[in-house]
Write a protein that holds these residues in place. Structure first.
Motif, PDB file in Angstrom:
ATOM      1  N   LEU A   1      23.475  -0.700   2.300  1.00  0.00           N
ATOM      2  CA  LEU A   1      22.560  -1.027   3.394  1.00  0.00           C
ATOM      3  C   LEU A   1      22.727  -0.070   4.574  1.00  0.00           C
ATOM      4  CD1 LEU A   1      22.845  -4.927   3.409  1.00  0.00           C
ATOM      5  CD2 LEU A   1      21.211  -3.478   2.173  1.00  0.00           C
ATOM      6  N   GLY A   2      21.620   0.151   5.305  1.00  0.00           N
ATOM      7  CA  GLY A   2      21.647   0.973   6.506  1.00  0.00           C
ATOM      8  C   GLY A   2      21.756   2.462   6.238  1.00  0.00           C
ATOM      9  N   VAL A   3      21.440   2.901   5.013  1.00  0.00           N
ATOM     10  CA  VAL A   3      21.557   4.322   4.666  1.00  0.00           C
ATOM     11  C   VAL A   3      20.216   4.841   4.144  1.00  0.00           C
ATOM     12  CG1 VAL A   3      24.033   4.182   4.177  1.00  0.00           C
ATOM     13  CG2 VAL A   3      22.401   3.754   2.332  1.00  0.00           C
ATOM     14  N   THR A   4      20.050   6.158   4.217  1.00  0.00           N
ATOM     15  CA  THR A   4      18.812   6.774   3.733  1.00  0.00           C
ATOM     16  C   THR A   4      18.997   7.460   2.381  1.00  0.00           C
ATOM     17  OG1 THR A   4      19.285   8.787   4.975  1.00  0.00           O
ATOM     18  CG2 THR A   4      17.927   7.113   6.077  1.00  0.00           C
ATOM     19  N   ALA A   5      20.229   7.507   1.911  1.00  0.00           N
ATOM     20  CA  ALA A   5      20.525   8.083   0.597  1.00  0.00           C
ATOM     21  C   ALA A   5      21.791   7.431   0.066  1.00  0.00           C
ATOM     22  CB  ALA A   5      20.705   9.593   0.703  1.00  0.00           C
ATOM     23  N   GLY A   6      21.897   7.396  -1.248  1.00  0.00           N
ATOM     24  CA  GLY A   6      23.089   6.813  -1.849  1.00  0.00           C
ATOM     25  C   GLY A   6      22.877   6.536  -3.318  1.00  0.00           C
TER      26      GLY A   6
ATOM     27  N   PRO B   1       0.827  -1.211   0.000  1.00  0.00           N
ATOM     28  CA  PRO B   1       0.000   0.000   0.000  1.00  0.00           C
ATOM     29  C   PRO B   1       0.865   1.266   0.000  1.00  0.00           C
ATOM     30  CG  PRO B   1       0.092  -0.911   2.209  1.00  0.00           C
ATOM     31  CD  PRO B   1       0.829  -1.871   1.322  1.00  0.00           C
ATOM     32  N   PRO B   2       0.305   2.383  -0.455  1.00  0.00           N
ATOM     33  CA  PRO B   2       1.065   3.641  -0.482  1.00  0.00           C
ATOM     34  C   PRO B   2       1.460   4.086   0.925  1.00  0.00           C
ATOM     35  CG  PRO B   2      -0.962   3.803  -1.766  1.00  0.00           C
ATOM     36  CD  PRO B   2      -1.032   2.521  -0.997  1.00  0.00           C
ATOM     37  N   ASN B   3       2.566   4.809   1.011  1.00  0.00           N
ATOM     38  CA  ASN B   3       2.965   5.382   2.291  1.00  0.00           C
ATOM     39  C   ASN B   3       3.415   6.828   2.069  1.00  0.00           C
ATOM     40  OD1 ASN B   3       5.969   5.587   1.933  1.00  0.00           O
ATOM     41  ND2 ASN B   3       5.799   3.367   1.707  1.00  0.00           N
ATOM     42  N   GLY B   4       3.663   7.538   3.147  1.00  0.00           N
ATOM     43  CA  GLY B   4       4.001   8.957   3.059  1.00  0.00           C
ATOM     44  C   GLY B   4       5.485   9.259   3.027  1.00  0.00           C
ATOM     45  N   SER B   5       6.312   8.297   2.691  1.00  0.00           N
ATOM     46  CA  SER B   5       7.755   8.536   2.664  1.00  0.00           C
ATOM     47  C   SER B   5       8.100   9.639   1.663  1.00  0.00           C
ATOM     48  CB  SER B   5       8.503   7.258   2.269  1.00  0.00           C
ATOM     49  OG  SER B   5       9.880   7.542   2.062  1.00  0.00           O
ATOM     50  N   PRO B   6       9.020  10.545   2.054  1.00  0.00           N
ATOM     51  CA  PRO B   6       9.497  11.553   1.108  1.00  0.00           C
ATOM     52  C   PRO B   6      10.605  11.005   0.206  1.00  0.00           C
ATOM     53  CG  PRO B   6      10.528  11.921   3.228  1.00  0.00           C
ATOM     54  CD  PRO B   6       9.574  10.759   3.411  1.00  0.00           C
TER      55      PRO B   6
ATOM     56  N   GLU C   1      21.466   1.705 -12.745  1.00  0.00           N
ATOM     57  CA  GLU C   1      21.951   2.923 -12.079  1.00  0.00           C
ATOM     58  C   GLU C   1      20.817   3.399 -11.182  1.00  0.00           C
ATOM     59  OE1 GLU C   1      24.962   4.146 -12.317  1.00  0.00           O
ATOM     60  OE2 GLU C   1      25.705   2.980 -14.028  1.00  0.00           O
ATOM     61  N   VAL C   2      20.997   3.261  -9.865  1.00  0.00           N
ATOM     62  CA  VAL C   2      19.902   3.523  -8.924  1.00  0.00           C
ATOM     63  C   VAL C   2      20.329   4.525  -7.855  1.00  0.00           C
ATOM     64  CG1 VAL C   2      18.185   2.468  -7.383  1.00  0.00           C
ATOM     65  CG2 VAL C   2      19.140   1.124  -9.290  1.00  0.00           C
ATOM     66  N   PRO C   3      20.131   5.815  -8.097  1.00  0.00           N
ATOM     67  CA  PRO C   3      20.322   6.792  -7.023  1.00  0.00           C
ATOM     68  C   PRO C   3      19.058   6.823  -6.161  1.00  0.00           C
ATOM     69  CG  PRO C   3      19.697   7.909  -9.025  1.00  0.00           C
ATOM     70  CD  PRO C   3      19.763   6.431  -9.365  1.00  0.00           C
ATOM     71  N   PHE C   4      19.205   7.114  -4.882  1.00  0.00           N
ATOM     72  CA  PHE C   4      18.022   7.231  -4.013  1.00  0.00           C
ATOM     73  C   PHE C   4      18.334   8.218  -2.903  1.00  0.00           C
ATOM     74  CE2 PHE C   4      20.709   3.884  -2.424  1.00  0.00           C
ATOM     75  CZ  PHE C   4      20.680   3.991  -1.041  1.00  0.00           C
ATOM     76  N   ARG C   5      17.261   8.810  -2.331  1.00  0.00           N
ATOM     77  CA  ARG C   5      17.466   9.818  -1.289  1.00  0.00           C
ATOM     78  C   ARG C   5      16.227   9.965  -0.413  1.00  0.00           C
ATOM     79  NH1 ARG C   5      17.447  15.606  -4.246  1.00  0.00           N
ATOM     80  NH2 ARG C   5      15.997  16.203  -2.653  1.00  0.00           N
ATOM     81  N   ASP C   6      16.438  10.580   0.743  1.00  0.00           N
ATOM     82  CA  ASP C   6      15.365  11.008   1.653  1.00  0.00           C
ATOM     83  C   ASP C   6      14.507   9.867   2.194  1.00  0.00           C
ATOM     84  OD1 ASP C   6      16.177  13.666   1.299  1.00  0.00           O
ATOM     85  OD2 ASP C   6      14.868  13.913  -0.447  1.00  0.00           O
ATOM     86  N   LEU C   7      15.066   8.664   2.312  1.00  0.00           N
ATOM     87  CA  LEU C   7      14.299   7.582   2.942  1.00  0.00           C
ATOM     88  C   LEU C   7      14.124   7.891   4.430  1.00  0.00           C
ATOM     89  CD1 LEU C   7      15.986   4.431   1.337  1.00  0.00           C
ATOM     90  CD2 LEU C   7      13.961   5.670   0.560  1.00  0.00           C
ATOM     91  N   LEU C   8      13.079   7.360   5.033  1.00  0.00           N
ATOM     92  CA  LEU C   8      12.809   7.620   6.452  1.00  0.00           C
ATOM     93  C   LEU C   8      13.633   6.745   7.379  1.00  0.00           C
ATOM     94  CD1 LEU C   8       8.935   8.105   6.339  1.00  0.00           C
ATOM     95  CD2 LEU C   8      10.703   9.859   6.651  1.00  0.00           C
TER      96      LEU C   8
END
Length: 200
Positions: free
Chosen positions: A98-103, A38-43, A60-67
């Motif tokens: 692993l264990g990071v909110t951005a990378g 289901p959808p969630n409010g993660s930024p 190529e998978v950049p990601f950021r702002d995980l809770l």
């Protein structure tokens, strides 16, 4: 300026000479919390690129702002409808940070290697890499495969995005590129004269 013009001309020529199906081998996955099921409010967010060339898939998978910190990431396949539903893991993204909110994550997968696939996915789709990759390609083409980044707060997935074919440039885009190159060519012709006058 000549170097810039040469680079732009080379880029335009390589795009013009590219095989017609080439752009369809590049896929993007725009992942978000609202895109989860289901959808969630993660930024959190990611705009990942997957380039498929024969049996090779470059991710190529950049990601950021995980809770919360990452615990895993996968390509899931195959949902029963486009852009909706859930599916089992098809390809684990091995060595994902692993264990990071951005990378950022970058890896090339050989889809001809059975070890790339989750064993259950491989078994469910013929038991061979050829059959598994064919099922995955079909699902990607039908928008039934997605990227999922899992975190400690959302072990079922904090952000997700379906793989979608990258758009092929519109004819108007080619016209704009041509106009831009023509403008740069005029600037390049005028600049040396001005530079000579300034030197005098």
């Amino acid at each position: 300026m000549k170097k810039v013009l040469s680079a732009l001309a080379l880029a335009a020529a390589s795009l013009a000479l590219a095989p017609p199906g080439m752009a369809q081998d590049i896929y993007r996955a725009v992942s978000s919390g609202p895109g989860e099921s289901p959808p969630n409010g993660s930024p959190g967010s990611s705009v990942a690129t997957f380039e498929i060339d024969g049996s090779l898939m470059r991710a190529e998978v950049p990601f950021r702002d995980l809770l919360s910190g990452t615990v895993s990431a996968h390509i899931h396949c195959c949902t029963t409808e486009a852009f909706t539903g859930v599916a089992p893991v098809a390809i684990p993204l091995v060595d994902f940070p692993l264990g990071v909110t951005a990378g950022a994550y970058s890896r090339t997968f050989d889809l001809g290697d059975a070890a790339v696939y989750d064993p259950a996915f491989l078994a469910a789709f013929g038991g061979t890499p050829a059959a598994a990759s064919a099922a995955l390609f079909d699902a990607i083409a039908d928008n039934e495969a997605y990227l999922n980044i899992h975190s400690s707060q959302y072990p079922g997935g904090e952000i997700r995005g379906f793989l979608v074919a990258a758009p092929i440039p519109e004819p108007a885009t080619w016209g704009m590129l041509g106009a831009g190159l023509a403008g740069l060519a005029l600037m390049a012709r005028r600049r040396p004269r001005g530079a000579v006058r300034a030197a005098r």
